[in-house]
Design an enzyme around this catalytic site. Structure first.
Site, PDB file in Angstrom:
ATOM      1  N   ASP A 239      82.063   3.319  43.729  1.00  0.00           N
ATOM      2  CA  ASP A 239      81.382   5.089  44.656  1.00  0.00           C
ATOM      3  C   ASP A 239      80.142   5.185  44.076  1.00  0.00           C
ATOM      4  OD1 ASP A 239      84.385   4.627  45.189  1.00  0.00           O
ATOM      5  OD2 ASP A 239      85.422   6.400  43.100  1.00  0.00           O
TER       6      ASP A 239
HETATM    7  N1  URA Z   1      87.866   3.570  41.364  1.00  0.00           N
HETATM    8  C1  URA Z   1      87.453   4.349  41.585  1.00  0.00           C
HETATM    9  O1  URA Z   1      87.438   5.883  42.124  1.00  0.00           O
HETATM   10  N2  URA Z   1      86.545   4.681  42.336  1.00  0.00           N
HETATM   11  C2  URA Z   1      85.483   3.923  41.762  1.00  0.00           C
HETATM   12  O2  URA Z   1      84.088   3.782  42.379  1.00  0.00           O
HETATM   13  C3  URA Z   1      85.917   2.188  40.684  1.00  0.00           C
HETATM   14  C4  URA Z   1      87.303   2.204  40.792  1.00  0.00           C
END
Ligand code: URA
Length: 249
Positions: free
Chosen positions: A102
């Protein structure tokens, strides 16, 4: 493959740009002679402006992604590709992120121009462990580890249960979570499902690979021993081993 085509595939410009580089005498053989656009030479013998070429096709790099960068090529915000040499973006095949983090997640991100490897890394059938360090808004209750490990936990809007995950408590609001799958916003949604909120998230390891001392915002090429460790991890997960090509023009 002709030199002009090969160098263009590595992002040194379009065919015409590369022909100009050759005409200007900026492309040379390690032994010292000038190379022409139509010549053929092996990757390791070619120099541009006296420098060895970037990695040959089949490159795999590890980026320490800072929070605030997006793993995409087309969003109107800061992209992880800004952190890499511009030439990498001009390569064919393209250098693509193997899976996503993310925007607000930091940590280990692999990028490769090897399509089959990328596919294997991101396939839901590849259960490579991924280790996340999560900072939380509220104290852990104490029952989260059992819920995450149960193999019956479901995320909102999803029919299938999550694979068992391992929670290590590092502090009242600090935990390490090891997943073997990669669903959308999985860590954040898992903690939300147990009444908490992730305030910071960092991926420190993917299968046998870890960030080590790689500073935030920097990248490095995976070494042969790391590629072998990845092959071994796929093999032990019951997946066929991949081959990292090392092709020359
Ligand atoms: N889980 C999440 O919530 N975000 C990420 O970037 C990776 C795993």
């Amino acid at each position: 493959m002709k030199l002009s085509r090969y160098l263009a595939s590595l992002g040194y410009g379009n065919r015409r740009d590369v022909e100009r580089l050759c005409a200007e005498g900026r492309v040379t053989h390690r032994a010292g002679r000038r190379l022409a656009a139509a010549d053929q030479a092996t990757h390791d013998d070619i120099l541009v402006d006296g420098e060895p070429l970037d990695m040959p096709p089949g490159m795999v790099i590890m980026l320490h992604k800072p929070a605030g960068f997006v793993c995409s090529t087309s969003e109107a915000t800061r992209l992880v590709y800004e952190l890499l040499p511009a030439r990498f973006l001009r390569r064919t095949p393209v250098v693509a992120a193997a899976g996503r983090l993310d925007r607000d997640t930091s940590g280990l991100l692999l990028l490769t121009d090897d399509g089959p490897l990328n596919h294997r890394l991101t396939s839901p059938r590849t259960h490579l462990p991924k280790i996340y360090d999560a900072r939380l808004a509220a104290d852990l209750r104490g029952d989260e580890g059992a819920t995450f490990a149960s193999g019956t936990m479901r995320l909102e809007g999803e029919a299938g249960a999550l694979c068992p995950a391992t929670l290590d408590v590092l502090g009242p609001r600090h935990a390490r979570l090891t997943l073997t799958e990669g669903r959308y916003h999985q860590v954040r949604r898992m903690f939300a499902a147990v009444g908490n909120h992730v305030t910071a998230l960092h991926r420190s390891a993917l299968g046998p690979l870890s960030l080590g001392q790689l500073p935030s915002g920097e990248w490095r090429v995976l070494g042969d021993h790391e590629l072998q460790a990845l092959r071994d991890a796929f093999a032990s997960a019951g997946r066929p081993p991949f081959s990292v090509p090392r092709s020359a023009p």
